[in-house]
Design a protein around this motif. Structure first.
Motif, PDB file in Angstrom:
ATOM      1  N   ASP A  56       0.829  -1.200   0.000  1.00 38.92           N
ATOM      2  CA  ASP A  56       0.000   0.000   0.000  1.00 38.92           C
ATOM      3  C   ASP A  56       0.864   1.250   0.000  1.00 38.92           C
ATOM      4  O   ASP A  56       0.536   2.238  -0.642  1.00 38.92           O
ATOM      5  CB  ASP A  56      -0.931   0.028   1.214  1.00 38.92           C
ATOM      6  CG  ASP A  56      -2.234  -0.696   0.956  1.00 38.92           C
ATOM      7  OD1 ASP A  56      -2.432  -1.166  -0.179  1.00 38.92           O
ATOM      8  OD2 ASP A  56      -3.045  -0.790   1.888  1.00 38.92           O
ATOM      9  N   TYR A  67      -3.933   3.727  -6.262  1.00 39.62           N
ATOM     10  CA  TYR A  67      -5.253   3.498  -5.689  1.00 39.62           C
ATOM     11  C   TYR A  67      -5.366   4.158  -4.329  1.00 39.62           C
ATOM     12  O   TYR A  67      -4.375   4.504  -3.706  1.00 39.62           O
ATOM     13  CB  TYR A  67      -5.582   2.006  -5.590  1.00 39.62           C
ATOM     14  CG  TYR A  67      -4.691   1.224  -4.663  1.00 39.62           C
ATOM     15  CD1 TYR A  67      -5.025   1.053  -3.330  1.00 39.62           C
ATOM     16  CD2 TYR A  67      -3.523   0.648  -5.118  1.00 39.62           C
ATOM     17  CE1 TYR A  67      -4.211   0.339  -2.473  1.00 39.62           C
ATOM     18  CE2 TYR A  67      -2.701  -0.074  -4.279  1.00 39.62           C
ATOM     19  CZ  TYR A  67      -3.046  -0.225  -2.964  1.00 39.62           C
ATOM     20  OH  TYR A  67      -2.237  -0.926  -2.118  1.00 39.62           O
ATOM     21  N   TYR A  86      -6.176  -8.185   6.400  1.00 41.01           N
ATOM     22  CA  TYR A  86      -5.161  -9.089   5.845  1.00 41.01           C
ATOM     23  C   TYR A  86      -4.695 -10.145   6.843  1.00 41.01           C
ATOM     24  O   TYR A  86      -4.080 -11.130   6.459  1.00 41.01           O
ATOM     25  CB  TYR A  86      -3.931  -8.299   5.380  1.00 41.01           C
ATOM     26  CG  TYR A  86      -4.194  -7.321   4.264  1.00 41.01           C
ATOM     27  CD1 TYR A  86      -4.615  -7.751   3.016  1.00 41.01           C
ATOM     28  CD2 TYR A  86      -4.001  -5.956   4.452  1.00 41.01           C
ATOM     29  CE1 TYR A  86      -4.852  -6.859   1.986  1.00 41.01           C
ATOM     30  CE2 TYR A  86      -4.228  -5.052   3.428  1.00 41.01           C
ATOM     31  CZ  TYR A  86      -4.656  -5.511   2.196  1.00 41.01           C
ATOM     32  OH  TYR A  86      -4.881  -4.625   1.195  1.00 41.01           O
ATOM     33  N   SER A 118      -7.039 -14.133  -4.186  1.00 41.93           N
ATOM     34  CA  SER A 118      -6.691 -12.766  -3.764  1.00 41.93           C
ATOM     35  C   SER A 118      -7.251 -11.736  -4.729  1.00 41.93           C
ATOM     36  O   SER A 118      -7.772 -10.697  -4.313  1.00 41.93           O
ATOM     37  CB  SER A 118      -5.170 -12.623  -3.662  1.00 41.93           C
ATOM     38  OG  SER A 118      -4.650 -13.527  -2.722  1.00 41.93           O
ATOM     39  N   GLU A 122      -9.927  -8.863  -3.937  1.00 42.12           N
ATOM     40  CA  GLU A 122      -9.663  -7.472  -4.333  1.00 42.12           C
ATOM     41  C   GLU A 122     -10.820  -6.946  -5.178  1.00 42.12           C
ATOM     42  O   GLU A 122     -11.232  -5.792  -5.029  1.00 42.12           O
ATOM     43  CB  GLU A 122      -8.347  -7.376  -5.106  1.00 42.12           C
ATOM     44  CG  GLU A 122      -7.975  -5.973  -5.474  1.00 42.12           C
ATOM     45  CD  GLU A 122      -6.599  -5.863  -6.108  1.00 42.12           C
ATOM     46  OE1 GLU A 122      -6.421  -4.944  -6.925  1.00 42.12           O
ATOM     47  OE2 GLU A 122      -5.706  -6.670  -5.787  1.00 42.12           O
ATOM     48  N   TRP A 123     -11.339  -7.772  -6.072  1.00 42.00           N
ATOM     49  CA  TRP A 123     -12.470  -7.374  -6.907  1.00 42.00           C
ATOM     50  C   TRP A 123     -13.681  -7.035  -6.031  1.00 42.00           C
ATOM     51  O   TRP A 123     -14.368  -6.038  -6.260  1.00 42.00           O
ATOM     52  CB  TRP A 123     -12.781  -8.486  -7.904  1.00 42.00           C
ATOM     53  CG  TRP A 123     -13.972  -8.217  -8.767  1.00 42.00           C
ATOM     54  CD1 TRP A 123     -14.065  -7.330  -9.814  1.00 42.00           C
ATOM     55  CD2 TRP A 123     -15.253  -8.822  -8.643  1.00 42.00           C
ATOM     56  NE1 TRP A 123     -15.321  -7.360 -10.345  1.00 42.00           N
ATOM     57  CE2 TRP A 123     -16.079  -8.276  -9.644  1.00 42.00           C
ATOM     58  CE3 TRP A 123     -15.777  -9.787  -7.787  1.00 42.00           C
ATOM     59  CZ2 TRP A 123     -17.400  -8.651  -9.809  1.00 42.00           C
ATOM     60  CZ3 TRP A 123     -17.099 -10.170  -7.959  1.00 42.00           C
ATOM     61  CH2 TRP A 123     -17.886  -9.603  -8.957  1.00 42.00           C
ATOM     62  N   CYS A 125     -13.528  -6.028  -2.971  1.00 41.05           N
ATOM     63  CA  CYS A 125     -13.160  -4.760  -2.316  1.00 41.05           C
ATOM     64  C   CYS A 125     -13.426  -3.574  -3.231  1.00 41.05           C
ATOM     65  O   CYS A 125     -13.848  -2.510  -2.773  1.00 41.05           O
ATOM     66  CB  CYS A 125     -11.697  -4.785  -1.882  1.00 41.05           C
ATOM     67  SG  CYS A 125     -11.366  -5.848  -0.463  1.00 41.05           S
ATOM     68  N   PHE A 131     -11.371  -0.238  -2.087  1.00 40.39           N
ATOM     69  CA  PHE A 131     -10.297   0.270  -2.945  1.00 40.39           C
ATOM     70  C   PHE A 131     -10.891   1.082  -4.083  1.00 40.39           C
ATOM     71  O   PHE A 131     -11.986   0.799  -4.560  1.00 40.39           O
ATOM     72  CB  PHE A 131      -9.475  -0.876  -3.560  1.00 40.39           C
ATOM     73  CG  PHE A 131      -8.804  -1.768  -2.555  1.00 40.39           C
ATOM     74  CD1 PHE A 131      -8.116  -1.253  -1.464  1.00 40.39           C
ATOM     75  CD2 PHE A 131      -8.833  -3.143  -2.705  1.00 40.39           C
ATOM     76  CE1 PHE A 131      -7.498  -2.087  -0.547  1.00 40.39           C
ATOM     77  CE2 PHE A 131      -8.217  -3.989  -1.796  1.00 40.39           C
ATOM     78  CZ  PHE A 131      -7.550  -3.453  -0.714  1.00 40.39           C
ATOM     79  N   TYR A 133      -9.275   2.502  -7.696  1.00 44.71           N
ATOM     80  CA  TYR A 133      -8.118   2.582  -8.600  1.00 44.71           C
ATOM     81  C   TYR A 133      -8.019   3.976  -9.219  1.00 44.71           C
ATOM     82  O   TYR A 133      -9.026   4.640  -9.460  1.00 44.71           O
ATOM     83  CB  TYR A 133      -8.242   1.573  -9.728  1.00 44.71           C
ATOM     84  CG  TYR A 133      -8.114   0.136  -9.319  1.00 44.71           C
ATOM     85  CD1 TYR A 133      -7.536  -0.248  -8.116  1.00 44.71           C
ATOM     86  CD2 TYR A 133      -8.574  -0.860 -10.155  1.00 44.71           C
ATOM     87  CE1 TYR A 133      -7.416  -1.574  -7.766  1.00 44.71           C
ATOM     88  CE2 TYR A 133      -8.461  -2.194  -9.826  1.00 44.71           C
ATOM     89  CZ  TYR A 133      -7.879  -2.546  -8.624  1.00 44.71           C
ATOM     90  OH  TYR A 133      -7.766  -3.860  -8.292  1.00 44.71           O
ATOM     91  N   ILE A 139      -7.035  -4.340 -12.168  1.00 42.80           N
ATOM     92  CA  ILE A 139      -6.923  -5.476 -11.256  1.00 42.80           C
ATOM     93  C   ILE A 139      -5.898  -6.510 -11.734  1.00 42.80           C
ATOM     94  O   ILE A 139      -5.229  -7.143 -10.928  1.00 42.80           O
ATOM     95  CB  ILE A 139      -8.304  -6.116 -10.998  1.00 42.80           C
ATOM     96  CG1 ILE A 139      -8.254  -6.967  -9.733  1.00 42.80           C
ATOM     97  CG2 ILE A 139      -8.785  -6.895 -12.215  1.00 42.80           C
ATOM     98  CD1 ILE A 139      -9.610  -7.336  -9.188  1.00 42.80           C
ATOM     99  N   SER A 142      -2.424  -6.567 -10.321  1.00 42.05           N
ATOM    100  CA  SER A 142      -2.195  -7.113  -8.983  1.00 42.05           C
ATOM    101  C   SER A 142      -1.703  -8.561  -9.017  1.00 42.05           C
ATOM    102  O   SER A 142      -1.139  -9.041  -8.034  1.00 42.05           O
ATOM    103  CB  SER A 142      -3.489  -7.041  -8.163  1.00 42.05           C
ATOM    104  OG  SER A 142      -3.857  -5.701  -7.964  1.00 42.05           O
ATOM    105  N   TYR A 146       0.633 -10.366  -6.148  1.00 42.68           N
ATOM    106  CA  TYR A 146       0.219 -11.481  -5.297  1.00 42.68           C
ATOM    107  C   TYR A 146       1.142 -12.687  -5.467  1.00 42.68           C
ATOM    108  O   TYR A 146       1.486 -13.353  -4.486  1.00 42.68           O
ATOM    109  CB  TYR A 146      -1.232 -11.888  -5.576  1.00 42.68           C
ATOM    110  CG  TYR A 146      -2.237 -10.880  -5.108  1.00 42.68           C
ATOM    111  CD1 TYR A 146      -2.278 -10.459  -3.786  1.00 42.68           C
ATOM    112  CD2 TYR A 146      -3.170 -10.337  -5.986  1.00 42.68           C
ATOM    113  CE1 TYR A 146      -3.201  -9.533  -3.349  1.00 42.68           C
ATOM    114  CE2 TYR A 146      -4.102  -9.413  -5.560  1.00 42.68           C
ATOM    115  CZ  TYR A 146      -4.114  -9.015  -4.246  1.00 42.68           C
ATOM    116  OH  TYR A 146      -5.032  -8.093  -3.817  1.00 42.68           O
TER     117      TYR A 146
END
Length: 168
Positions: A56, A67, A86, A118, A122-123, A125, A131, A133, A139, A142, A146
């Motif tokens: 982050d 983001y 997390y 993951s 994230e999607w 989120c 989040f 962007y 996405i 990422s 990951y």
């Protein structure tokens, strides 16, 4: 000039999502049979948070600033809770790996499956507004992050806790 972007100003889906992820994750950890020493447990719990903070504060802040987290582009108190989200993932990643007894080649598909999960989280989120962007981030960018994080996570676990010291 650093203008603050306001995405939302209410306690709603994004905050409830973070709370639900933390509670469900911690409950899952609580009910699972204990597999680790206290040191291993703390390592697995904190590694997820540390990696989240590192990335982050690498790609989510200037000069990249790809983001934002939460309701505004500047950090707010509740954003700290999003890092706690997390915690369970770091634990479960290692727990399931050890529970399945994976080694060698089987580590590769395991990391790939966790990368896909993951990206899925994230999607979610993104959908609920955890989040946001910016600057063309997508996405799919990422995925290598990951893959890298999870590979390093397993590597560090093996370095700090070699098989002969795990008491299994």
């Amino acid at each position: 000039m650093n203008d603050v972007i306001v995405y939302d100003n209410r306690f709603n889906a994004n905050e409830w999502f973070v709370i639900a992820m933390i509670v469900l994750g911690l409950l899952t950890i609580r009910v699972l049979p204990k597999k680790f020493t206290p040191t291993q447990t703390w390592f697995t719990l904190l590694t997820g948070v540390v990696f989240g903070l590192i990335f982050d504060h690498t790609i989510g802040v200037p000069p990249f600033d790809f983001y934002d987290v939460g309701d505004q582009s500047n950090y707010q108190l509740f954003d700290i809770f999003s890092y706690a989200m997390y915690v369970p993932f770091g634990y479960l990643f290692i727990y399931i790996y050890k529970r399945l007894g994976l080694k060698g080649f089987y580590t590769i598909p395991y990391i790939m499956i966790w990368t896909l999960m993951s990206v899925g989280i994230e999607w979610l989120c993104l959908l609920v507004g955890v989040f946001h962007y910016k600057h063309g981030y997508q996405i799919l960018y990422s995925i290598p992050i990951y893959l890298f994080i999870q590979s390093i996570h397993l590597l560090l676990f093996h370095i700090f806790f070699p098989e002969h010291k795990q008491g299994e």
